[in-house]
Design an enzyme around this catalytic site. Structure first.
Site, PDB file in Angstrom:
ATOM      1  N   CYS B  63       0.847  -1.200   0.000  1.00  0.00           N
ATOM      2  CA  CYS B  63       0.000   0.000   0.000  1.00  0.00           C
ATOM      3  C   CYS B  63       0.879   1.245   0.000  1.00  0.00           C
ATOM      4  O   CYS B  63       2.009   1.210   0.475  1.00  0.00           O
ATOM      5  CB  CYS B  63      -0.883   0.038   1.242  1.00  0.00           C
ATOM      6  SG  CYS B  63      -2.079  -1.302   1.352  1.00  0.00           S
ATOM      7  N   TYR B 103      -8.069  -2.687  16.887  1.00  0.00           N
ATOM      8  CA  TYR B 103      -6.788  -2.081  17.217  1.00  0.00           C
ATOM      9  C   TYR B 103      -6.808  -0.576  17.120  1.00  0.00           C
ATOM     10  O   TYR B 103      -5.843   0.086  17.426  1.00  0.00           O
ATOM     11  CB  TYR B 103      -5.671  -2.653  16.331  1.00  0.00           C
ATOM     12  CG  TYR B 103      -5.960  -2.543  14.855  1.00  0.00           C
ATOM     13  CD1 TYR B 103      -5.656  -1.393  14.163  1.00  0.00           C
ATOM     14  CD2 TYR B 103      -6.575  -3.591  14.175  1.00  0.00           C
ATOM     15  CE1 TYR B 103      -5.942  -1.283  12.820  1.00  0.00           C
ATOM     16  CE2 TYR B 103      -6.851  -3.496  12.831  1.00  0.00           C
ATOM     17  CZ  TYR B 103      -6.536  -2.351  12.153  1.00  0.00           C
ATOM     18  OH  TYR B 103      -6.827  -2.246  10.830  1.00  0.00           O
ATOM     19  N   ASN B 115      -4.087   2.909 -10.848  1.00  0.00           N
ATOM     20  CA  ASN B 115      -3.029   2.487 -11.771  1.00  0.00           C
ATOM     21  C   ASN B 115      -2.623   3.700 -12.593  1.00  0.00           C
ATOM     22  O   ASN B 115      -3.489   4.496 -12.994  1.00  0.00           O
ATOM     23  CB  ASN B 115      -3.531   1.428 -12.763  1.00  0.00           C
ATOM     24  CG  ASN B 115      -3.600   0.025 -12.178  1.00  0.00           C
ATOM     25  OD1 ASN B 115      -3.087  -0.240 -11.099  1.00  0.00           O
ATOM     26  ND2 ASN B 115      -4.259  -0.865 -12.894  1.00  0.00           N
ATOM     27  N   HIS B 163      -4.432  -1.338  -9.146  1.00  0.00           N
ATOM     28  CA  HIS B 163      -3.769  -2.363  -8.332  1.00  0.00           C
ATOM     29  C   HIS B 163      -2.895  -1.779  -7.226  1.00  0.00           C
ATOM     30  O   HIS B 163      -2.306  -2.532  -6.451  1.00  0.00           O
ATOM     31  CB  HIS B 163      -2.911  -3.264  -9.224  1.00  0.00           C
ATOM     32  CG  HIS B 163      -3.717  -4.113 -10.167  1.00  0.00           C
ATOM     33  ND1 HIS B 163      -4.255  -3.610 -11.327  1.00  0.00           N
ATOM     34  CD2 HIS B 163      -4.102  -5.410 -10.103  1.00  0.00           C
ATOM     35  CE1 HIS B 163      -4.921  -4.585 -11.948  1.00  0.00           C
ATOM     36  NE2 HIS B 163      -4.848  -5.668 -11.236  1.00  0.00           N
ATOM     37  N   GLU B 201       2.921  -5.343   5.201  1.00  0.00           N
ATOM     38  CA  GLU B 201       3.013  -6.083   6.469  1.00  0.00           C
ATOM     39  C   GLU B 201       3.903  -7.312   6.317  1.00  0.00           C
ATOM     40  O   GLU B 201       3.766  -8.063   5.353  1.00  0.00           O
ATOM     41  CB  GLU B 201       1.631  -6.554   6.951  1.00  0.00           C
ATOM     42  CG  GLU B 201       0.596  -5.457   7.116  1.00  0.00           C
ATOM     43  CD  GLU B 201      -0.254  -5.269   5.859  1.00  0.00           C
ATOM     44  OE1 GLU B 201       0.135  -5.782   4.775  1.00  0.00           O
ATOM     45  OE2 GLU B 201      -1.296  -4.605   5.971  1.00  0.00           O
TER      46      GLU B 201
END
Lengths: 251, 251
Positions: B63, B103, B115, B163, B201
């Site tokens: 991201c 969280y 894109n 994307h 992540e």
């Protein structure tokens, strides 16, 4: 040289057997279209190990397909529709319209993103697996449920935005679009599984491009996996359509 | 045992130097929050090789963060806002509201997806790299441009859906939210780079969970990369805020 056994089993039959066993297959769309190979699994078999395989061996975006009858029943929008609707409040969105896709005249399949509400952040393999398998179970269960009840139940189970990306198959399925979304969904139907697949584009780390067709075939051979093309799927689909005409209502 | 050199360089200083060189750093948010470590690079340095590293060594969703002043200027919505707005036409969406994040009491950072219009499918490493680096260049160039012109220029360059997943930093930045989005953006600011980072992540394939803090620290040590925590960033940010008060206007 092909073994006699390999000659007897058609790719489509081998793919159906693999998907039923919970194994991935490699699906290349077509020359002149995206020319990409996706790693494809049945969503109901998307274990954490399978999610890991998709991200490590494929590397693209892990997405989960939703059949036309399901996104219609649930009223799930295409992301392109949300972007278009949002342009009233956010004028920049009208400038961003994806009206120039080179490989397909229709809009992209992107739908909304979801997480199972019981997941924590939503992204680890166990979380994405839980979301996707719960989605497959849910989609397989709503046939006889009233639309409004199915929508409420969907919201009880899932939240949006999330980390699992839905792809809405085109209305009409393969008759109207022959992308990985529609092709892999038809493959799940041919396998007698819940019509939802989880798919991920195979990338080539060395070139930075999509993994070439030949390299994808080599990967499949090296790993004992099935490689098939969009044409394999559309031929099986056409045969099925031909042998299963709308049955005349008995008098 | 720490070397004398390692003792002299604080993690925040090492991270700033690494980001300026185009290298990734490992950023752990905080005990009691997500407890996830993201691999972080400056978006302006997101080469195809870096994208490959993010997907292979981290494995989560890649991201790209957008600073508050930029998503405000461009009028870019949060995805949660599009989902909420879309509920008028698509009632299922009101059931899907993400009002139960464990969280963080505020909404998720997810924004729209884009894109670069000159990419083909948008997903190969060269495509995601092209989109993200063009975005960084664009964001770094719009300071003096009229909002409506910047929005038109944005739409000339990018399409949505796409994307590359945008993350909109919370208004107020670290003062209001201390997620990887805001922490990594502040890190880019401290580095004197365009305030946009690309983050992913770190997952643990063996356990199926997020990579543990200790394992992330070990990975950093093994690969000669910087590991730092949210606290390292907030402390540097607080110091900077303290030494750079709103300057009184000279008489």
């Amino acid at each position: 040289m092909r073994s006699p056994v390999a000659e007897r089993v058609k790719p489509i039959e081998a793919a159906v057997a693999a998907l039923r066993r919970g194994e991935p297959v490699l699906l290349y769309d077509a020359d002149g279209r995206e020319e990409e190979t996706d790693l494809v699994v049945a969503s109901e078999h998307a274990s954490p190990q399978v999610i890991r395989l998709l991200r490590e061996a494929a590397g693209g975006l892990i997405c989960t397909t939703v059949a036309p009858e399901h996104h219609r029943k649930l009223g799930l929008p295409f992301l392109a529709d949300l972007v278009a609707d949002g342009a009233k409040s956010h004028p920049v969105l009208k400038h961003l319209m994806a009206n120039d896709l080179k490989y397909d005249p229709s809009k992209s399949s992107f739908g909304i993103t979801v997480n199972l509400r019981t997941t924590y952040t939503g992204i680890p393999d166990v979380d994405r697996s839980a979301t996707i398998r719960a989605l497959a179970r849910f989609l397989g269960s709503i046939g006889a449920v009233r639309d409004s009840d199915a929508q409420k139940d969907f919201g009880r189970l899932f939240r949006s935005p999330g980390h699992c990306i839905l792809l809405n198959a085109a209305e009409g399925g393969l008759a109207s679009r022959q992308g990985h979304t529609e092709l892999s969904l038809e493959l799940a139907r041919l396998s007698g599984l819940v019509p939802s697949t989880t798919i991920c584009e195979m990338l080539d780390g060395k070139t930075g491009k999509a993994l070439g067709k030949k390299a994808a075939q080599d990967y499949a051979a090296r790993n004992g996996l099935v490689f098939l093309t969009g044409r394999d799927v559309t031929e099986a689909w056409q045969t099925r359509v031909a042998v299963q005409p709308s049955a005349p209502v008995p008098a």
